[in-house]
Design a protein around this motif. Structure first.
Motif, short mmCIF file in Angstrom:
data_model
loop_
_atom_site.label_atom_id
_atom_site.label_comp_id
_atom_site.label_asym_id
_atom_site.label_seq_id
_atom_site.Cartn_x
_atom_site.Cartn_y
_atom_site.Cartn_z
N PRO A 75 0.82 -1.21 0.00
CA PRO A 75 0.00 0.00 0.00
C PRO A 75 0.86 1.27 0.00
N VAL A 76 0.28 2.32 -0.52
CA VAL A 76 0.91 3.64 -0.48
C VAL A 76 -0.10 4.65 0.07
N PRO A 77 0.34 5.69 0.78
CA PRO A 77 -0.58 6.69 1.33
C PRO A 77 -1.33 7.41 0.23
N HIS A 78 -2.50 7.93 0.57
CA HIS A 78 -3.37 8.57 -0.42
C HIS A 78 -2.71 9.75 -1.12
N ALA A 100 2.74 -13.14 -15.49
CA ALA A 100 3.09 -13.33 -14.08
C ALA A 100 1.90 -12.94 -13.20
N TRP A 101 1.95 -13.35 -11.95
CA TRP A 101 0.95 -12.93 -10.98
C TRP A 101 1.26 -11.51 -10.50
N VAL A 102 0.21 -10.74 -10.24
CA VAL A 102 0.31 -9.44 -9.58
C VAL A 102 -0.68 -9.44 -8.44
N LEU A 103 -0.21 -9.11 -7.23
CA LEU A 103 -1.08 -9.10 -6.06
C LEU A 103 -0.87 -7.80 -5.29
N SER A 104 -1.96 -7.07 -5.07
CA SER A 104 -1.87 -5.83 -4.29
C SER A 104 -2.56 -6.02 -2.95
N VAL A 105 -2.03 -5.35 -1.94
CA VAL A 105 -2.60 -5.39 -0.60
C VAL A 105 -3.18 -4.02 -0.29
N CYS A 106 -4.45 -4.00 0.13
CA CYS A 106 -5.12 -2.77 0.53
C CYS A 106 -5.02 -1.71 -0.56
N SER A 107 -4.53 -0.50 -0.23
CA SER A 107 -4.48 0.59 -1.20
C SER A 107 -3.39 0.41 -2.24
N GLY A 108 -2.65 -0.69 -2.18
CA GLY A 108 -1.74 -1.00 -3.28
C GLY A 108 -2.49 -1.16 -4.58
N SER A 109 -3.81 -1.39 -4.49
CA SER A 109 -4.62 -1.49 -5.70
C SER A 109 -4.61 -0.20 -6.50
N PHE A 110 -4.39 0.94 -5.84
CA PHE A 110 -4.31 2.20 -6.57
C PHE A 110 -3.05 2.25 -7.45
N VAL A 111 -1.99 1.60 -6.99
CA VAL A 111 -0.78 1.52 -7.80
C VAL A 111 -1.03 0.66 -9.04
N VAL A 112 -1.67 -0.50 -8.82
CA VAL A 112 -1.99 -1.37 -9.94
C VAL A 112 -2.94 -0.66 -10.91
N ALA A 113 -3.92 0.04 -10.37
CA ALA A 113 -4.87 0.77 -11.21
C ALA A 113 -4.17 1.83 -12.06
N ALA A 114 -3.21 2.52 -11.46
CA ALA A 114 -2.50 3.58 -12.17
C ALA A 114 -1.73 3.05 -13.37
N ILE A 155 -4.63 -10.11 -8.58
CA ILE A 155 -5.41 -10.23 -7.36
C ILE A 155 -5.30 -8.91 -6.59
N THR A 156 -6.44 -8.31 -6.29
CA THR A 156 -6.48 -7.11 -5.45
C THR A 156 -7.20 -7.47 -4.16
N SER A 157 -6.76 -6.90 -3.06
CA SER A 157 -7.35 -7.26 -1.77
C SER A 157 -7.82 -6.02 -1.02
N ALA A 158 -8.68 -6.27 -0.06
CA ALA A 158 -9.23 -5.19 0.76
C ALA A 158 -8.24 -4.83 1.87
N GLY A 159 -8.74 -4.18 2.90
CA GLY A 159 -7.85 -3.62 3.91
C GLY A 159 -7.14 -4.62 4.78
N THR A 160 -5.90 -4.33 5.06
CA THR A 160 -5.06 -4.97 6.08
C THR A 160 -5.11 -6.49 6.04
N ALA A 161 -5.84 -7.12 6.96
CA ALA A 161 -5.81 -8.58 7.08
C ALA A 161 -6.36 -9.28 5.85
N ALA A 162 -7.18 -8.59 5.06
CA ALA A 162 -7.68 -9.21 3.83
C ALA A 162 -6.54 -9.51 2.87
N GLY A 163 -5.42 -8.79 2.99
CA GLY A 163 -4.26 -9.10 2.18
C GLY A 163 -3.75 -10.50 2.46
N LEU A 164 -3.86 -10.93 3.70
CA LEU A 164 -3.45 -12.29 4.06
C LEU A 164 -4.39 -13.31 3.43
#
Length: 341
Positions: A75-78, A100-114, A155-164
């Motif tokens: 994740p990265v800050p807003h 390849a696989w790409v997996l983002s945790v929490c707001s890391g999805s904004f990086v993938v989206a960008a 794979i994109t995940s929701a907040g914090t523990a959802a990354g696990l």
């Protein structure tokens, strides 16, 4: 999957970063689990500041990420969302392009989206940021109610523990259910959580504890082969059917039927991995009744067939196909996959 690159940049979140390290960076070979070549990378090697005021020293640049089988995006800050390092975006685009696989945790999805690779795809992020993602990237189908989303090999995940949860989901596809369950036990977490973010938005601290339903869920797991009804389960819990269904969903994030269906899939996976039972017997033991129903559920939930799953994850090299005709089995399963698709 053999190589994993975890990208960190200034402002990274320590917990979510630690999730990636825990899931893919530990040596669990003593439990018979393959180890990954796990490396932390960053655009400019050196000190990388976390959002908590401490820093880590990262030695590798992004070169390894261009060859990795999995790229994990922390994740990265807003305040960084509108100015993601273009070098990181290039790594993500290249990973998707080579399969390849790409997996983002929490707001890391904004990086993938960008990077643009989520355009026209379904994705998720922390429920607090879902509206912002929809505004910034209207071409992405943002689902704010799930723990994670897999679209292709992203794979994109929701907040914090959802990354696990997302990491375990990926490991289950790469290593199989049995080895992933071993990893989950070592982490002291459930190997598969049902439900989505909505349960946490509406009721972060349930008024009642799920412990009182534990005897019922334990009994359900011991009796998967039976046809279990809400009325029957409610009677065991000494509740009315309506109260039981409401309570079960509040505690487990899923209806009794959905939770039970998932447990049956997991049990079938274990039997396919560890036994040479035929599909009809596995279907009976896991509560699906027939091989045809088992195939339909595998195709719908896992996107594969029981035979293909067994071929990949069986614990030995013996021929596990107990049906009279393997070719006929393959034809039947292929038709099921085609109908589901």
């Amino acid at each position: 999957m053999h190589t994993v690159a975890c990208i960190v940049t200034d402002g990274f979140a320590p917990f979510e970063f630690g999730v990636a390290c825990e899931a893919f960076g530990l040596d669990r070979s003593d439990d018979g689990i393959p180890s990954f070549d796990f490396r932390v990378v960053t655009p400019d090697p050196g000190v990388v500041e976390s959002k908590m005021g401490f820093s880590i020293n990262v030695h590798e640049d992004l070169s390894f990420a261009y060859e990795a089988d999995l790229v994990v995006v922390s994740p990265v800050p807003h305040q960084y969302w509108g100015r993601i390092d273009e070098r990181v975006l290039d790594v993500i685009r290249a990973a998707v392009a080579r399969g390849a696989w790409v997996l983002s945790v929490c707001s890391g999805s904004f990086v993938v989206a960008a990077s643009g690779v989520l355009d026209g795809r379904r994705a998720t992020t922390h429920w607090m940021y879902a509206k912002k993602m929809k505004e910034m990237y209207p071409s992405i189908d943002v689902d704010p109610d799930v723990l994670y989303v897999q679209d292709g090999r992203i794979i994109t995940s929701a907040g914090t523990a959802a990354g696990l949860d997302a990491c375990l989901h990926l490991l289950r596809q790469e290593l199989g259910a049995e080895l992933t369950n071993i990893i989950a036990r070592r982490m002291v977490v459930p190997p598969q959580r049902d439900g989505g973010q909505a349960q946490f938005i509406a009721n972060p601290l349930p008024a009642t504890t799920s412990l009182s339903l534990a005897p019922v869920t334990d009994w359900m797991l011991d009796n998967l082969r039976l046809e279990l009804t809400v009325d029957q389960l409610a009677a065991k819990a000494h509740m009315s059917p309506r109260t039981f269904a409401r309570r079960f969903k509040a505690d487990h994030g899923a209806t009794p039927a959905a939770w039970l269906a998932r447990q049956r899939i997991i049990h079938a996976q274990r039997l396919l991995e560890k036994t040479d039972l035929g599909l009809d017997r596995i279907a009976y033991e896991s509560g699906f009744g027939s091989a045809a129903v088992l195939r339909q559920n595998f195709a719908r939930v896992l996107g594969t067939t029981p035979t293909a799953y067994r071929s990949r994850f069986a614990c030995n090299d013996d021929d596990h196909t107990a049906d009279a005709s393997a070719s006929a089995e393959a034809v039947a399963e292929a038709s099921v996959l085609e109908s589901v698709a």
